[in-house]
Structures are given as structure tokens and as C-alpha cells.
Enzyme design. Sequence first.
Site, PDB file in Angstrom:
ATOM      1  N   GLY A   1      43.177  10.718 -49.538  1.00 40.74           N
ATOM      2  CA  GLY A   1      41.723  10.574 -49.545  1.00 40.74           C
ATOM      3  C   GLY A   1      41.078  11.746 -48.843  1.00 40.74           C
ATOM      4  CB  SER A   2      37.711  12.127 -47.452  1.00 37.85           C
ATOM      5  OG  SER A   2      37.738  10.969 -46.635  1.00 37.85           O
TER       6      SER A   2
ATOM      7  N   GLY B   1      41.663  11.034 -43.231  1.00 37.36           N
ATOM      8  CA  GLY B   1      42.921  11.485 -42.629  1.00 37.36           C
ATOM      9  C   GLY B   1      42.803  11.744 -41.138  1.00 37.36           C
TER      10      GLY B   1
ATOM     11  CD  GLU C   1      49.862  14.747 -50.375  1.00 30.27           C
ATOM     12  OE1 GLU C   1      49.116  15.720 -50.571  1.00 30.27           O
ATOM     13  OE2 GLU C   1      51.100  14.830 -50.379  1.00 30.27           O
TER      14      GLU C   1
ATOM     15  CB  CYS D   1      42.756  16.476 -54.269  1.00 24.60           C
ATOM     16  SG  CYS D   1      44.222  16.240 -55.284  1.00 24.60           S
TER      17      CYS D   1
HETATM   18  P1  NAD Z   1      38.074   8.221 -49.095  1.00 27.11           P
HETATM   19  O1  NAD Z   1      38.636   8.938 -47.929  1.00 27.11           O
HETATM   20  O2  NAD Z   1      36.665   7.771 -49.033  1.00 27.11           O
HETATM   21  O3  NAD Z   1      38.940   6.890 -49.381  1.00 27.11           O
HETATM   22  C1  NAD Z   1      40.330   6.960 -49.680  1.00 27.11           C
HETATM   23  C2  NAD Z   1      40.990   5.650 -49.309  1.00 27.11           C
HETATM   24  O4  NAD Z   1      41.027   5.533 -47.881  1.00 27.11           O
HETATM   25  C3  NAD Z   1      40.272   4.395 -49.806  1.00 27.11           C
HETATM   26  O5  NAD Z   1      41.241   3.462 -50.234  1.00 27.11           O
HETATM   27  C4  NAD Z   1      39.525   3.909 -48.582  1.00 27.11           C
HETATM   28  O6  NAD Z   1      39.279   2.523 -48.589  1.00 27.11           O
HETATM   29  C5  NAD Z   1      40.522   4.268 -47.472  1.00 27.11           C
HETATM   30  N1  NAD Z   1      39.965   4.480 -46.143  1.00 27.11           N
HETATM   31  C6  NAD Z   1      38.784   5.061 -45.820  1.00 27.11           C
HETATM   32  N2  NAD Z   1      38.665   5.146 -44.486  1.00 27.11           N
HETATM   33  C7  NAD Z   1      39.789   4.625 -43.947  1.00 27.11           C
HETATM   34  C8  NAD Z   1      40.270   4.438 -42.600  1.00 27.11           C
HETATM   35  N3  NAD Z   1      39.545   4.810 -41.555  1.00 27.11           N
HETATM   36  N4  NAD Z   1      41.484   3.894 -42.432  1.00 27.11           N
HETATM   37  C9  NAD Z   1      42.242   3.536 -43.486  1.00 27.11           C
HETATM   38  N5  NAD Z   1      41.831   3.659 -44.773  1.00 27.11           N
HETATM   39  C10 NAD Z   1      40.625   4.210 -44.993  1.00 27.11           C
HETATM   40  O7  NAD Z   1      38.317   9.162 -50.376  1.00 27.11           O
HETATM   41  P2  NAD Z   1      37.796   9.013 -51.870  1.00 27.11           P
HETATM   42  O8  NAD Z   1      36.324   9.297 -51.913  1.00 27.11           O
HETATM   43  O9  NAD Z   1      38.314   7.764 -52.475  1.00 27.11           O
HETATM   44  O10 NAD Z   1      38.587  10.218 -52.598  1.00 27.11           O
HETATM   45  C11 NAD Z   1      38.153  11.547 -52.618  1.00 27.11           C
HETATM   46  C12 NAD Z   1      38.864  12.383 -51.572  1.00 27.11           C
HETATM   47  O11 NAD Z   1      40.279  12.240 -51.692  1.00 27.11           O
HETATM   48  C13 NAD Z   1      38.602  13.872 -51.748  1.00 27.11           C
HETATM   49  O12 NAD Z   1      38.428  14.449 -50.476  1.00 27.11           O
HETATM   50  C14 NAD Z   1      39.887  14.385 -52.397  1.00 27.11           C
HETATM   51  O13 NAD Z   1      40.140  15.755 -52.201  1.00 27.11           O
HETATM   52  C15 NAD Z   1      40.903  13.517 -51.735  1.00 27.11           C
HETATM   53  N6  NAD Z   1      42.134  13.437 -52.525  1.00 27.11           N
HETATM   54  C16 NAD Z   1      43.230  14.125 -52.074  1.00 27.11           C
HETATM   55  C17 NAD Z   1      44.403  14.119 -52.829  1.00 27.11           C
HETATM   56  C18 NAD Z   1      45.608  14.899 -52.378  1.00 27.11           C
HETATM   57  O14 NAD Z   1      46.689  14.624 -52.888  1.00 27.11           O
HETATM   58  N7  NAD Z   1      45.493  15.846 -51.462  1.00 27.11           N
HETATM   59  C19 NAD Z   1      44.472  13.371 -54.002  1.00 27.11           C
HETATM   60  C20 NAD Z   1      43.350  12.653 -54.415  1.00 27.11           C
HETATM   61  C21 NAD Z   1      42.178  12.702 -53.656  1.00 27.11           C
END
Ligand code: NAD
Length: 512
Positions: free
Chosen positions: A243-244, A248, A265, A299
Amino acid sequence: MSPISQLPTSEELVRRADQAAGACGVDLASWRGEHAVGSPINGATLHSLPWATAADVDDVVERARTAFRVWRTVPAPARGALVQRFGRLLEEHEDDLAALISLEVGKITSEARGEVQEMIDICDFAVGLSRQLYGRTMPSERPGHRLMETWHPLGVVGVISAFNFPSAVWSWNTAIALVCGDTVVWKPSELAPLTAAASAALLQRAIGEVGAPADVSQLLIGAPDVGEALVDHTGVALVSATGSTRMGRAVGPRVANRFGRSILELGGNNAAVVAPSADLGLVARGVVFAAAGTAGQRCTTLRRVIAHRSVVDEVVESLSDAYGRLPIGDPMAEGTLVGPLIHGRALGAMTAALDAATDQGGTVVAGGARVLEEQAADAYYVQPAVVRMEQQTEIVTQETFAPILYVLPYDTLEEAIAINNAVPQGLSSSIFTGDQAEAEVFLGPEGSDCGIVNVNIGTSGAEIGGAFGGEKETGGGRESGSDSWHAYMRRATNTVNYSGELPLAQGVDFSV
Ligand code: NAD
């Protein structure tokens, strides 16, 4: 002006969601709750579901631990049989899962099918891996001794996934974790619960057919606080979180604080260097897919083109021309190449970034406008934008999760590499060049600092065979192919003494 299609009706979208979920074994009629599942295609509510809460996590992890105690004793090739069956079910239901991905996150059909194909590919990879979980044997310094490493199942793997790859990222983790003897608890994106439920139902069917413990795979649909509870749970040996970077930054220290393992990731800010010797036809095709594909919501999306000053004008011109021809609209309609943004916040972020870029000296040379608003006020379609910048300003160093491509000039390869590396993220990068020496420099130790470094190809669309992930604020994790499986297993170093004597290492004398 880009060609734009008509959007489907809400009734049509709901019908397709019911049908696709039902085909995968999810009966939506008997599964209702208070949380609306929206579609970015026209803003329709597809269904309403109940969510798990943080209080459910203890019970789910306990069941995963119980299943782990059985699953770790099943021989790895037999564990592979489960993943093999799952892969075949994915093949049978490729269209159903792809439809759900399009409906929930707005991917065009071809890319949604590509996501499912990636899931099938990782299953095939994992089945082969189930007979290749090799350890090493190394010479012992002591006579009559054998020294070796063996790999064992690790435990419960918590998978947290993002909206933009609503199923593939889970399958990368799950296919590998299952053959490694681990059990998996999945907290998918709350924006794509139907895709998650359908994917998990297909795996449950495979589990039933091969007679594996039901709880080797479990699903927790819910808000980020459910993810937090999983992150903090000491019963979860490995947290694989995608995720973002913001997410992370919260997850990494919490897992580390309890000495758990994590694979992070996170966000990317990917660049392509275009050298004077580059084939500019290839550049235009590679750049448009990497930058505008998935409406800029990968991503690995290409966010920066660093073009040599001698070709930068030509590059901008050919990109502007191609961007003007991109068909935008219903992602499930034939011919569409650019679907919607996931939500209004993404549109807000894009608009704010374009304003900031203009304030910082940039010029929007193509796209950037919202379209289709009159057809659906709650859907957010935009023309992908190209922005000409003279230098890499603050806004260019940020990941804006929308289709904005900044084009910057450079004079020397050294400068191009410095620009490529001067961002906090380190996921993907590429160089377009006809000069092999230049390509080698970019690939080498003084070149790109990213986890993915390509030549004459864009930054997105990785294959599952290689390890996937990036450096710096991208989190440092590696998933998918190559030797990524090591992260899902526990390594033991074994010394076996068959000498009948007890010589100590390093010649230590401790006789009493
Ligand atoms: P996001 O960070 O908003 O959410 C991702 C996941 O994390 C969701 O399931 C969310 O519920 C969970 N989450 C959020 N905060 C959390 C916390 N504090 N503790 C535990 N879980 C939590 O991301 P998004 O908007 O769904 O996706 C877009 C982002 O993901 C972009 O920044 C993109 O670059 C990144 N991404 C990275 C990869 C990679 O492999 N590097 C792949 C896909 C997406």
C-alpha cells in the site's frame, strides 16, 4: 480531444457483480451488511457487506495457528497440489474475477484479465517451487561433521493489500506461503471486497477438493483498524503489507517492535530515461502504456520521463499526440484504454498536483481535465496529463496516485541518473537507449537505485518470475518469483557430528 464512451447503468453493474461473484461461489443475496461496496465506473453501490472488526482478529489468527500445526507437516509437493488446483480454478473463472476487478477498481478488461493471468502464473511458479525448497550443504571445518541449512514453514502470514491490485498481490503471497507450509490471513483493500471474497472462495473450493485444513486461508474484510490488529498480533509471524508509504510507515515499526517479520511493498515514483540514441517510436508506445495504463494507478506507473535535451521536444510532442487519442470511459467497454480514478480523493490529489506543478514552473501540455462528469457525478474520469518541467521540483518527487507524467530534460547520463535517484521512493526505472554502454551504466552499481531496472521497456508490467519490490520508501520488500520464498520460511543451520569425537570449532580447547 480523447474519444469518450457511454457509461453503463447501475442496474447493469449490479447484475454483473452478482453474476460474477455467484459464479465464483459467493452468494451475495444471502450475505448483506451495512458497508456499501461502490463501483468507480459510475459511482453505483454494487452491494452492502458486513465488515470484520479488530475484535475478530484473535479468533481468526488462532484458527490459522491451529491449521498451521497440521499444514507444516504435509510434504511440500502435496501442498503444491492445493496451489495447482487453485490455479486451474482461476483459469476457469478468469472472466468472472476480471469482471469483479473492473467493477470494483475500474481496470480495463484487458488489464483485469492480466491481473488474473498473473495469479495463474504465480500458482504455476509455486507448484514448481514446492519441489525446490532447497537448502545448502557446506563443508564443515571439523572432520566427521556435516554442515547444512534447512528451510521450514514459518507460521501465520498476514497479508494486507491495496486497492489497485485487489487480488494478484494476495495470490503472490498466498501461493508461495502455502507451498512453504504457512497459513494465510488476508486483509484486502476495503475498496475491493467482492474481488477478495470471490478469490478466497475459489481457494476454499480448492482446499475442500484436496482435503487441506479449511483455515489455511482466511479472509478479514474490514477497515484499516483490522489491518492494525493483524500487524500487532504476536501470532502472525510475517506481515506482508502492500500500500502507500504512509501505511508502511505505520506498519513497519509496529511489526519490528514485536520482533515480527515484514515485507513492505509501498509507493513508487518511477522514471524512464530517454537517451539521444533511443528508438522514439518504442519510447512513445512504452511510455504511454506505463504512464496512462490503469489510469496511472499502478505502483510501477511511469511518473517521470527524463529525456535528453536534444530529443525532449520531440518526446513531448509525440506523447501529447498519443495522449489526445486515448479512449477514456467504461473500462468494460471494448476499446477503452483509460478507466476511472478510484475515488474523488484521487481526483482532488491530481488537481492539487497539477496546480502545484504549474506554480513550480511546469506547463501542462496535454490532458488534465475531468471528463464524463455530466454522465456520472460520482465517477471520476480524467484525461491523463503530460507536464513539461524544467527541473525536478518538490511536487515531482512525490507519488500522486493518478495519471500525471512529468517530462524533464537532462544533459549528461550522470545527471539523468542523479535525477532518477533523487526521489524518496525506489521501485521501478528504465532507460531507453541504443547505446549498450549507457544501458550497462544505468544497470550497474552507479546507476539506478531502484528494485526494478529495465532497458528499452517501460517501468510497469513486471513478470512473476523475478523478485518484485523496491528500495528506500518503497519499503525494501521482495515478493513473487526468484528466491523471494526465503522470506516465508524459517532457516535452520544444522551441524551433524558423525565422528565419535567432539572437536570444537575454531580449535577451541575446553577439555575437563
Ligand atoms: P493504502 O495504504 O491506503 O491501503 C492499503 C491497505 O492497507 C488497505 O488494505 C488498508 O486498509 C490498509 N491499511 C491502511 N492503513 C493501515 C494501517 N495503519 N495498518 C494496517 N493496515 C492499514 O493504499 P491504497 O490506496 O489501497 O493503494 C495505493 C498505494 O499502494 C500506492 O501508494 C501504491 O504505490 C501502493 N502499492 C504498492 C505496491 C508495491 O508492490 N510496491 C503495489 C500496489 C500498490
